[in-house]
Design a protein around this motif. Sequence first.
Motif, PDB file in Angstrom:
ATOM      1  N   HIS A 136       8.117  -2.976 -12.997  1.00  0.00           N
ATOM      2  CA  HIS A 136       7.410  -2.969 -11.718  1.00  0.00           C
ATOM      3  C   HIS A 136       8.340  -3.465 -10.622  1.00  0.00           C
ATOM      4  CE1 HIS A 136       3.225  -2.523 -13.439  1.00  0.00           C
ATOM      5  NE2 HIS A 136       3.922  -2.856 -14.512  1.00  0.00           N
ATOM      6  N   LEU A 137       8.216  -2.896  -9.438  1.00  0.00           N
ATOM      7  CA  LEU A 137       8.990  -3.302  -8.270  1.00  0.00           C
ATOM      8  C   LEU A 137       8.200  -4.320  -7.463  1.00  0.00           C
ATOM      9  CD1 LEU A 137      11.515  -2.812  -6.458  1.00  0.00           C
ATOM     10  CD2 LEU A 137      10.172  -1.058  -5.289  1.00  0.00           C
ATOM     11  N   GLN A 155       0.826  -1.209   0.000  1.00  0.00           N
ATOM     12  CA  GLN A 155       0.000   0.000   0.000  1.00  0.00           C
ATOM     13  C   GLN A 155       0.861   1.260   0.000  1.00  0.00           C
ATOM     14  OE1 GLN A 155      -2.623  -0.488   3.404  1.00  0.00           O
ATOM     15  NE2 GLN A 155      -4.183  -1.511   2.154  1.00  0.00           N
ATOM     16  N   TRP A 156       2.025   1.221   0.671  1.00  0.00           N
ATOM     17  CA  TRP A 156       2.943   2.357   0.600  1.00  0.00           C
ATOM     18  C   TRP A 156       3.350   2.640  -0.845  1.00  0.00           C
ATOM     19  CZ3 TRP A 156       7.059   1.045   4.945  1.00  0.00           C
ATOM     20  CH2 TRP A 156       6.420   1.076   6.202  1.00  0.00           C
ATOM     21  N   LEU A 157       3.641   1.568  -1.588  1.00  0.00           N
ATOM     22  CA  LEU A 157       4.055   1.747  -2.985  1.00  0.00           C
ATOM     23  C   LEU A 157       2.919   2.327  -3.820  1.00  0.00           C
ATOM     24  CD1 LEU A 157       6.102  -1.547  -3.603  1.00  0.00           C
ATOM     25  CD2 LEU A 157       6.981   0.743  -3.130  1.00  0.00           C
ATOM     26  N   GLN A 158       1.698   1.862  -3.566  1.00  0.00           N
ATOM     27  CA  GLN A 158       0.560   2.400  -4.317  1.00  0.00           C
ATOM     28  C   GLN A 158       0.368   3.890  -4.034  1.00  0.00           C
ATOM     29  OE1 GLN A 158      -2.908   0.008  -3.544  1.00  0.00           O
ATOM     30  NE2 GLN A 158      -1.856  -1.912  -4.077  1.00  0.00           N
ATOM     31  N   LYS A 159       0.485   4.288  -2.774  1.00  0.00           N
ATOM     32  CA  LYS A 159       0.317   5.698  -2.429  1.00  0.00           C
ATOM     33  C   LYS A 159       1.422   6.556  -3.032  1.00  0.00           C
ATOM     34  CE  LYS A 159      -2.043   4.717   1.952  1.00  0.00           C
ATOM     35  NZ  LYS A 159      -1.956   4.777   3.446  1.00  0.00           N
ATOM     36  N   ALA A 160       2.634   5.975  -3.194  1.00  0.00           N
ATOM     37  CA  ALA A 160       3.746   6.722  -3.775  1.00  0.00           C
ATOM     38  C   ALA A 160       3.710   6.715  -5.293  1.00  0.00           C
ATOM     39  CB  ALA A 160       5.074   6.132  -3.286  1.00  0.00           C
ATOM     40  N   GLY A 161       2.747   6.011  -5.887  1.00  0.00           N
ATOM     41  CA  GLY A 161       2.634   5.955  -7.338  1.00  0.00           C
ATOM     42  C   GLY A 161       3.714   5.130  -7.999  1.00  0.00           C
ATOM     43  N   ILE A 162       4.269   4.163  -7.280  1.00  0.00           N
ATOM     44  CA  ILE A 162       5.329   3.312  -7.817  1.00  0.00           C
ATOM     45  C   ILE A 162       4.710   2.031  -8.367  1.00  0.00           C
ATOM     46  CG2 ILE A 162       7.413   2.006  -7.219  1.00  0.00           C
ATOM     47  CD1 ILE A 162       7.917   4.091  -5.030  1.00  0.00           C
ATOM     48  N   PRO A 163       4.989   1.665  -9.620  1.00  0.00           N
ATOM     49  CA  PRO A 163       4.410   0.444 -10.194  1.00  0.00           C
ATOM     50  C   PRO A 163       4.801  -0.789  -9.379  1.00  0.00           C
ATOM     51  CG  PRO A 163       5.525   1.754 -11.875  1.00  0.00           C
ATOM     52  CD  PRO A 163       5.873   2.355 -10.562  1.00  0.00           C
ATOM     53  N   ALA A 164       3.822  -1.520  -8.896  1.00  0.00           N
ATOM     54  CA  ALA A 164       4.063  -2.680  -8.040  1.00  0.00           C
ATOM     55  C   ALA A 164       2.814  -3.554  -8.042  1.00  0.00           C
ATOM     56  CB  ALA A 164       4.397  -2.228  -6.615  1.00  0.00           C
ATOM     57  N   PRO A 165       2.915  -4.810  -7.600  1.00  0.00           N
ATOM     58  CA  PRO A 165       1.717  -5.658  -7.500  1.00  0.00           C
ATOM     59  C   PRO A 165       0.709  -5.072  -6.508  1.00  0.00           C
ATOM     60  CG  PRO A 165       3.728  -6.960  -7.274  1.00  0.00           C
ATOM     61  CD  PRO A 165       4.142  -5.536  -7.209  1.00  0.00           C
ATOM     62  N   HIS A 187      15.358   2.413 -22.181  1.00  0.00           N
ATOM     63  CA  HIS A 187      14.066   2.746 -21.575  1.00  0.00           C
ATOM     64  C   HIS A 187      13.866   1.982 -20.270  1.00  0.00           C
ATOM     65  CE1 HIS A 187       9.937   3.925 -21.170  1.00  0.00           C
ATOM     66  NE2 HIS A 187       9.475   2.701 -21.374  1.00  0.00           N
ATOM     67  N   ILE A 188      14.255   0.704 -20.258  1.00  0.00           N
ATOM     68  CA  ILE A 188      14.133  -0.103 -19.038  1.00  0.00           C
ATOM     69  C   ILE A 188      15.030   0.455 -17.939  1.00  0.00           C
ATOM     70  CG2 ILE A 188      14.627  -2.376 -18.049  1.00  0.00           C
ATOM     71  CD1 ILE A 188      13.721  -3.604 -20.697  1.00  0.00           C
ATOM     72  N   ALA A 189      16.273   0.813 -18.298  1.00  0.00           N
ATOM     73  CA  ALA A 189      17.199   1.362 -17.311  1.00  0.00           C
ATOM     74  C   ALA A 189      16.666   2.666 -16.724  1.00  0.00           C
ATOM     75  CB  ALA A 189      18.567   1.581 -17.945  1.00  0.00           C
ATOM     76  N   SER A 190      16.088   3.513 -17.548  1.00  0.00           N
ATOM     77  CA  SER A 190      15.560   4.786 -17.050  1.00  0.00           C
ATOM     78  C   SER A 190      14.383   4.559 -16.098  1.00  0.00           C
ATOM     79  CB  SER A 190      15.133   5.670 -18.222  1.00  0.00           C
ATOM     80  OG  SER A 190      14.068   5.085 -18.956  1.00  0.00           O
ATOM     81  N   GLN A 191      13.574   3.515 -16.350  1.00  0.00           N
ATOM     82  CA  GLN A 191      12.460   3.222 -15.439  1.00  0.00           C
ATOM     83  C   GLN A 191      12.962   2.715 -14.087  1.00  0.00           C
ATOM     84  OE1 GLN A 191       8.731   1.399 -17.274  1.00  0.00           O
ATOM     85  NE2 GLN A 191      10.214   0.972 -18.866  1.00  0.00           N
ATOM     86  N   VAL A 192      14.002   1.884 -14.109  1.00  0.00           N
ATOM     87  CA  VAL A 192      14.582   1.404 -12.846  1.00  0.00           C
ATOM     88  C   VAL A 192      15.101   2.590 -12.033  1.00  0.00           C
ATOM     89  CG1 VAL A 192      16.448   0.040 -11.833  1.00  0.00           C
ATOM     90  CG2 VAL A 192      15.145  -0.888 -13.750  1.00  0.00           C
ATOM     91  N   ILE A 193      15.796   3.503 -12.694  1.00  0.00           N
ATOM     92  CA  ILE A 193      16.311   4.690 -12.001  1.00  0.00           C
ATOM     93  C   ILE A 193      15.167   5.532 -11.449  1.00  0.00           C
ATOM     94  CG2 ILE A 193      17.549   6.869 -12.352  1.00  0.00           C
ATOM     95  CD1 ILE A 193      19.290   5.385 -14.407  1.00  0.00           C
ATOM     96  N   GLU A 194      14.106   5.687 -12.236  1.00  0.00           N
ATOM     97  CA  GLU A 194      12.978   6.506 -11.787  1.00  0.00           C
ATOM     98  C   GLU A 194      12.258   5.868 -10.600  1.00  0.00           C
ATOM     99  OE1 GLU A 194      10.490   9.559 -11.268  1.00  0.00           O
ATOM    100  OE2 GLU A 194      12.283   9.499 -12.533  1.00  0.00           O
ATOM    101  N   ILE A 195      12.170   4.540 -10.567  1.00  0.00           N
ATOM    102  CA  ILE A 195      11.543   3.862  -9.427  1.00  0.00           C
ATOM    103  C   ILE A 195      12.334   4.134  -8.153  1.00  0.00           C
ATOM    104  CG2 ILE A 195      11.150   1.582  -8.412  1.00  0.00           C
ATOM    105  CD1 ILE A 195      10.196   0.632 -11.123  1.00  0.00           C
TER     106      ILE A 195
END
Length: 487
Positions: free
Chosen positions: A162-163, A67-77, A126-134
Amino acid sequence: MSQEELEHALRDLPNTGTLIKRRPYREVWRIHIGDRAHYLKFYPRKGIRLKRLFRGDPALREFLRLQWLQKAGIPAPRATAILKGFRIGDQIGDAVILEAIEPSTPLDVLLNDAELHDQCLTDRRHIASQVIEIVRSLSRANLTHTDLHLGNFLVKEDGSVHLIDAYALRRGPVRLKDILLLAHSASRYATRTEIVRAWRSLAPPDTPLPTNNSVSQRLWKKMARRSTADNAYFSRVAASNWTGHAYQQSKFAYPWSTLSQHRFASADLESAWSRLLDQINNRQLPYLKQSDSGDVLTADLDIAGTLFPVVVKIPRRKQWHRYLTDPFRGDRALRAWTRAWELIARDIPTAWPLMVLRRTALGYPLESAIVFERVDGIPLAHVPLNDLLIPVRDTLFRRVGRLLRRLDDTGYYHRDAKSDNVMIDRANRPLLVDLDGIRSLTFGRWSLPRMLASMKLHKQYTPADSFSLCKGYAPNAPVHAEAEASP
């Protein structure tokens, strides 16, 4: 997801679900609820009461951290349910149910498959930039992930990242050692430019990129210790009055080793060693080398019906003092085994070690032997350089230079890094062999000078080859005009 569909999926989980991972502290199951796939993480209660007293319910902790990840807007299950007092067989515990992110592939598996098939991911940047952004999003939300490795990032077919595994989330800013763990995990696949770009984005401003990753040092030592223990990757073996250690499987295969792509049972390895020992005693194997320091033989080892080309090294004690020191510091075969796995942990290509065994009397080592995979190639000293195209020749020497630099950067050097001890395989890749010369790096000692001196004996070696070798070892070193003008 209706209640009836959930109850149907959970009522007989061993038959309706698929076990993905099992550890003493956690099980992961894949189940279908209605027309959607889900994952169930089960945490048994047996034997961890004291840990639960201080850390709380691990299933609930995972649920809240997602739920913390969802509130932070981080892609996750997305967590959909938590089950208290859930039972699987005779085990009782707690579980959390997550929506499956499918179709997807763990990032480390995706990169490893690309490396094995000599391919380059088209959306790599593109994948590397998403990892950095997460990771940056975690920091902005005052969160950190203490297990930041590539296996905890899922890549969907559309390229989105997704993390996963929220159990490692903590309150607080991303720590430097968490970034170093991510750098260690990515070092096998990432280029130097990608590492520097990520470091500048994630590390505190004006923090220099460390030349010695302390996290890597710890994990390298952990893998070396694992090679002499009994676990999922290595096993203790005993056959024909010989005892030792054997390789069983690797989490990821390596493109320069065929053995790394197979899984072996300890019983099959023990049978293979018994047959190999009979061949050695009956002198049925051809010798590659015979000297006062030991014998080197070649064989085709039959393991569970499959033949593997191997090299068997049987060292001898050439100096008298080794009879006194070997029981304490380990014989040469055991030291070569440990050195080989220390190099593999550092992603340095070398002949893949399969088994190390010794025969003892009252604990004193009488004989020892180590079995390596036979490299399909030729020593650098015997490569017909004039038969190679100029770009291929330049690439070969730059790769040799990078290999030696990689060894030195990780805290070791090869004091006997001569051209006979570098094998060139069929893919034009260099591999280090004869690891007796591997030593801890000391001031003023490097691997390159020995290689430069040995290459002078090659009749086809030119100043241009020496320049390529040095540029591979130190690509950013200043170049003098005389070197640039050399043929």
